[in-house]
Design a protein around this motif. Structure first.
Motif, PDB file in Angstrom:
ATOM      1  N   GLU A   1       0.859  -1.190   0.000  1.00 36.05           N
ATOM      2  CA  GLU A   1       0.000   0.000   0.000  1.00 36.05           C
ATOM      3  C   GLU A   1       0.889   1.231   0.000  1.00 36.05           C
ATOM      4  O   GLU A   1       1.661   1.424   0.932  1.00 36.05           O
ATOM      5  N   PHE A   2       0.819   2.035  -1.033  1.00 33.26           N
ATOM      6  CA  PHE A   2       1.744   3.153  -1.209  1.00 33.26           C
ATOM      7  C   PHE A   2       0.966   4.433  -1.521  1.00 33.26           C
ATOM      8  O   PHE A   2       0.045   4.411  -2.347  1.00 33.26           O
ATOM      9  N   THR A   3       1.360   5.513  -0.892  1.00 29.30           N
ATOM     10  CA  THR A   3       0.741   6.806  -1.221  1.00 29.30           C
ATOM     11  C   THR A   3       1.577   7.469  -2.298  1.00 29.30           C
ATOM     12  O   THR A   3       2.783   7.661  -2.147  1.00 29.30           O
ATOM     13  N   LEU A   4       0.949   7.819  -3.407  1.00 26.50           N
ATOM     14  CA  LEU A   4       1.661   8.416  -4.526  1.00 26.50           C
ATOM     15  C   LEU A   4       1.746   9.930  -4.379  1.00 26.50           C
ATOM     16  O   LEU A   4       1.058  10.534  -3.555  1.00 26.50           O
ATOM     17  N   LYS A   5       2.583  10.496  -5.238  1.00 25.78           N
ATOM     18  CA  LYS A   5       2.741  11.948  -5.313  1.00 25.78           C
ATOM     19  C   LYS A   5       1.382  12.640  -5.499  1.00 25.78           C
ATOM     20  O   LYS A   5       1.128  13.700  -4.944  1.00 25.78           O
ATOM     21  N   SER A   6       0.514  11.999  -6.251  1.00 22.91           N
ATOM     22  CA  SER A   6      -0.819  12.549  -6.527  1.00 22.91           C
ATOM     23  C   SER A   6      -1.770  12.411  -5.342  1.00 22.91           C
ATOM     24  O   SER A   6      -2.885  12.918  -5.371  1.00 22.91           O
ATOM     25  N   GLY A   7      -1.351  11.657  -4.289  1.00 19.28           N
ATOM     26  CA  GLY A   7      -2.219  11.405  -3.147  1.00 19.28           C
ATOM     27  C   GLY A   7      -2.990  10.096  -3.291  1.00 19.28           C
ATOM     28  O   GLY A   7      -3.601   9.624  -2.334  1.00 19.28           O
TER      29      GLY A   7
ATOM     30  N   ALA B   1       0.257  10.670 -12.635  1.00 16.80           N
ATOM     31  CA  ALA B   1      -0.687  11.737 -13.001  1.00 16.80           C
ATOM     32  C   ALA B   1      -0.062  12.747 -13.958  1.00 16.80           C
ATOM     33  O   ALA B   1      -0.740  13.637 -14.466  1.00 16.80           O
ATOM     34  N   GLY B   2       1.238  12.636 -14.184  1.00 11.63           N
ATOM     35  CA  GLY B   2       1.870  13.409 -15.255  1.00 11.63           C
ATOM     36  C   GLY B   2       2.313  14.824 -14.923  1.00 11.63           C
ATOM     37  O   GLY B   2       2.433  15.661 -15.818  1.00 11.63           O
ATOM     38  N   THR B   3       2.591  15.107 -13.658  1.00  8.86           N
ATOM     39  CA  THR B   3       2.941  16.478 -13.286  1.00  8.86           C
ATOM     40  C   THR B   3       4.408  16.841 -13.552  1.00  8.86           C
ATOM     41  O   THR B   3       4.724  18.017 -13.723  1.00  8.86           O
ATOM     42  N   SER B   4       5.287  15.833 -13.604  1.00  9.07           N
ATOM     43  CA  SER B   4       6.727  16.140 -13.647  1.00  9.07           C
ATOM     44  C   SER B   4       7.258  16.621 -15.001  1.00  9.07           C
ATOM     45  O   SER B   4       8.212  17.395 -15.052  1.00  9.07           O
ATOM     46  N   VAL B   5       6.647  16.168 -16.099  1.00  7.80           N
ATOM     47  CA  VAL B   5       7.205  16.444 -17.426  1.00  7.80           C
ATOM     48  C   VAL B   5       7.278  17.938 -17.739  1.00  7.80           C
ATOM     49  O   VAL B   5       8.224  18.419 -18.367  1.00  7.80           O
ATOM     50  N   GLY B   6       6.289  18.693 -17.244  1.00 10.31           N
ATOM     51  CA  GLY B   6       6.204  20.126 -17.541  1.00 10.31           C
ATOM     52  C   GLY B   6       7.474  20.896 -17.200  1.00 10.31           C
ATOM     53  O   GLY B   6       7.906  21.760 -17.959  1.00 10.31           O
TER      54      GLY B   6
ATOM     55  N   ARG C   1      -5.358   8.315 -15.070  1.00 11.40           N
ATOM     56  CA  ARG C   1      -5.883   9.613 -15.480  1.00 11.40           C
ATOM     57  C   ARG C   1      -4.987  10.709 -14.936  1.00 11.40           C
ATOM     58  O   ARG C   1      -4.396  10.579 -13.867  1.00 11.40           O
ATOM     59  N   GLY C   2      -4.879  11.787 -15.686  1.00 14.69           N
ATOM     60  CA  GLY C   2      -4.179  12.964 -15.179  1.00 14.69           C
ATOM     61  C   GLY C   2      -5.131  13.716 -14.271  1.00 14.69           C
ATOM     62  O   GLY C   2      -5.942  13.117 -13.573  1.00 14.69           O
ATOM     63  N   GLN C   3      -5.071  15.041 -14.317  1.00 12.25           N
ATOM     64  CA  GLN C   3      -5.984  15.820 -13.480  1.00 12.25           C
ATOM     65  C   GLN C   3      -7.427  15.761 -13.981  1.00 12.25           C
ATOM     66  O   GLN C   3      -8.356  15.819 -13.220  1.00 12.25           O
ATOM     67  N   GLY C   4      -7.581  15.613 -15.312  1.00 17.45           N
ATOM     68  CA  GLY C   4      -8.928  15.577 -15.884  1.00 17.45           C
ATOM     69  C   GLY C   4      -9.311  14.162 -16.289  1.00 17.45           C
ATOM     70  O   GLY C   4      -8.952  13.207 -15.622  1.00 17.45           O
ATOM     71  N   GLU C   5     -10.033  14.047 -17.397  1.00 14.29           N
ATOM     72  CA  GLU C   5     -10.498  12.737 -17.841  1.00 14.29           C
ATOM     73  C   GLU C   5      -9.480  12.012 -18.732  1.00 14.29           C
ATOM     74  O   GLU C   5      -9.517  10.807 -18.866  1.00 14.29           O
ATOM     75  N   LEU C   6      -8.593  12.800 -19.346  1.00 14.29           N
ATOM     76  CA  LEU C   6      -7.595  12.195 -20.230  1.00 14.29           C
ATOM     77  C   LEU C   6      -6.573  11.415 -19.416  1.00 14.29           C
ATOM     78  O   LEU C   6      -6.405  11.662 -18.220  1.00 14.29           O
ATOM     79  N   SER C   7      -5.883  10.498 -20.081  1.00 12.78           N
ATOM     80  CA  SER C   7      -4.792   9.832 -19.379  1.00 12.78           C
ATOM     81  C   SER C   7      -3.658  10.852 -19.222  1.00 12.78           C
ATOM     82  O   SER C   7      -3.568  11.819 -19.992  1.00 12.78           O
TER      83      SER C   7
ATOM     84  N   TYR D   1      -7.595  -0.876  -8.511  1.00 13.93           N
ATOM     85  CA  TYR D   1      -6.939   0.432  -8.656  1.00 13.93           C
ATOM     86  C   TYR D   1      -7.123   0.951 -10.077  1.00 13.93           C
ATOM     87  O   TYR D   1      -7.418   2.120 -10.299  1.00 13.93           O
ATOM     88  N   ARG D   2      -6.962   0.052 -11.042  1.00 18.72           N
ATOM     89  CA  ARG D   2      -7.124   0.477 -12.434  1.00 18.72           C
ATOM     90  C   ARG D   2      -8.567   0.935 -12.696  1.00 18.72           C
ATOM     91  O   ARG D   2      -8.795   1.899 -13.417  1.00 18.72           O
ATOM     92  N   GLU D   3      -9.534   0.242 -12.084  1.00 20.82           N
ATOM     93  CA  GLU D   3     -10.944   0.656 -12.231  1.00 20.82           C
ATOM     94  C   GLU D   3     -11.123   2.088 -11.738  1.00 20.82           C
ATOM     95  O   GLU D   3     -11.821   2.896 -12.337  1.00 20.82           O
ATOM     96  N   LYS D   4     -10.464   2.396 -10.615  1.00 18.25           N
ATOM     97  CA  LYS D   4     -10.656   3.701  -9.987  1.00 18.25           C
ATOM     98  C   LYS D   4      -9.905   4.823 -10.699  1.00 18.25           C
ATOM     99  O   LYS D   4     -10.462   5.886 -10.945  1.00 18.25           O
ATOM    100  N   TYR D   5      -8.659   4.596 -11.045  1.00 17.02           N
ATOM    101  CA  TYR D   5      -7.825   5.686 -11.571  1.00 17.02           C
ATOM    102  C   TYR D   5      -7.339   5.470 -13.000  1.00 17.02           C
ATOM    103  O   TYR D   5      -6.709   6.351 -13.579  1.00 17.02           O
ATOM    104  N   GLY D   6      -7.602   4.287 -13.533  1.00 17.14           N
ATOM    105  CA  GLY D   6      -7.040   3.956 -14.848  1.00 17.14           C
ATOM    106  C   GLY D   6      -7.799   4.592 -16.002  1.00 17.14           C
ATOM    107  O   GLY D   6      -8.856   5.189 -15.822  1.00 17.14           O
ATOM    108  N   VAL D   7      -7.231   4.418 -17.186  1.00 17.47           N
ATOM    109  CA  VAL D   7      -7.908   4.919 -18.393  1.00 17.47           C
ATOM    110  C   VAL D   7      -8.026   3.806 -19.421  1.00 17.47           C
ATOM    111  O   VAL D   7      -7.257   2.871 -19.393  1.00 17.47           O
TER     112      VAL D   7
END
Ligand code: OMP
Length: 213
Positions: A22-28, A129-134, A159-165, A207-213
């Motif tokens: 069980e791990f808490t990610l950067k995204s929470g 969630a894709g925050t680092s690339v920017g 998913r990122g912040q929105g609906e897109l991956s 987990y994939r059901e909840k946050y996956g795309v």
């Protein structure tokens, strides 16, 4: 899944880089699995890691002429990958990385290594969630160079912040392709085929059901 992707999952499991729990990610988000690339922490494992990145890059259509490793984790990744590209593919690719701290003596500047110019391939470990690339894209553009793509070890297919991956978001925002050695789907098929690891399947699927795309 290709043979080298299957081998990469085994390598990540053997080195303890890929773990279940069980791990808490950067995204929470709370994840039932985690990929800790800092545990590729010996000469042999780093050399092997570089060969996997080099193979994924070579099998892609990424068009680049310099590799950028964002501080800190991207620095050994870039170093080992250019060594593998030279050794295995006869391609001598320049590489450059940034400092997190500003330096006002010695060679100065925030960049170390080759010139940050032309088409720049960013190397990183994981995108969730894709925050680092920017941040890397900003550094590259500020130097007058052009981001050409991102190569990562694991695409968590979230998913990122929105609906897109997160990956689609990176591709749309920065107009660059993202290529990975493996993605969550590869991991799921590996788990499905391995009786000792099947116990982890329900949590990873949930987990994939909840946050996956
Ligand atoms: P995002 O910026 O949300 O895409 O998260 C990517 C970063 O999270 C990685 O660069 C790591 O610092 C960290 N991370 C991992 O290293 N492994 C994982 O399996 C998951 C994460 C994470 O926190 O999402």
């Amino acid at each position: 899944m290709k043979d080298y992707q299957h081998d990469f999952i085994e390598f990540a499991l053997q080195t303890g880089v890929l773990r279940f729990g069980e791990f808490t990610l950067k995204s929470g988000r709370i994840s039932p699995y985690f990929f800790n690339s800092g545990l590729f922490n010996s000469g042999a494992s780093l050399a092997r890691l570089g060969r996997f990145y080099a193979q994924a890059i070579s099998e892609s259509s990424l068009d680049y002429n310099v590799l950028f490793g964002p501080a800190y984790k991207g620095i050994p990744l870039a170093s080992t990958t250019v060594v593998a590209l030279a050794d295995q593919y006869d391609r001598d690719v320049p590489y450059v990385f940034n400092r997190k701290e500003k330096k006002d003596h010695g060679e100065g500047g925030q960049l170390v290594g080759a010139e940050l110019q032309g088409k720049v391939l960013i190397i990183d470990d994981v995108i969730s969630a894709g925050t680092s690339v920017g941040e890397s894209v900003e550094i590259i553009r500020a130097a007058g160079a052009e981001p050409a793509g991102v190569i990562i070890a694991l695409d968590r297919q979230e998913r990122g912040q929105g609906e897109l991956s997160a990956i689609q978001q990176v591709e749309q925002t920065h107009h660059i392709p993202v290529v990975s050695i493996i993605c969550l789907n590869d991991l799921l098929s590996y788990l499905q085929d391995n009786p000792e690891l099947q116990q982890h399947l329900p949590a990873v699927k949930a987990y994939r059901e909840k946050y996956g795309v």
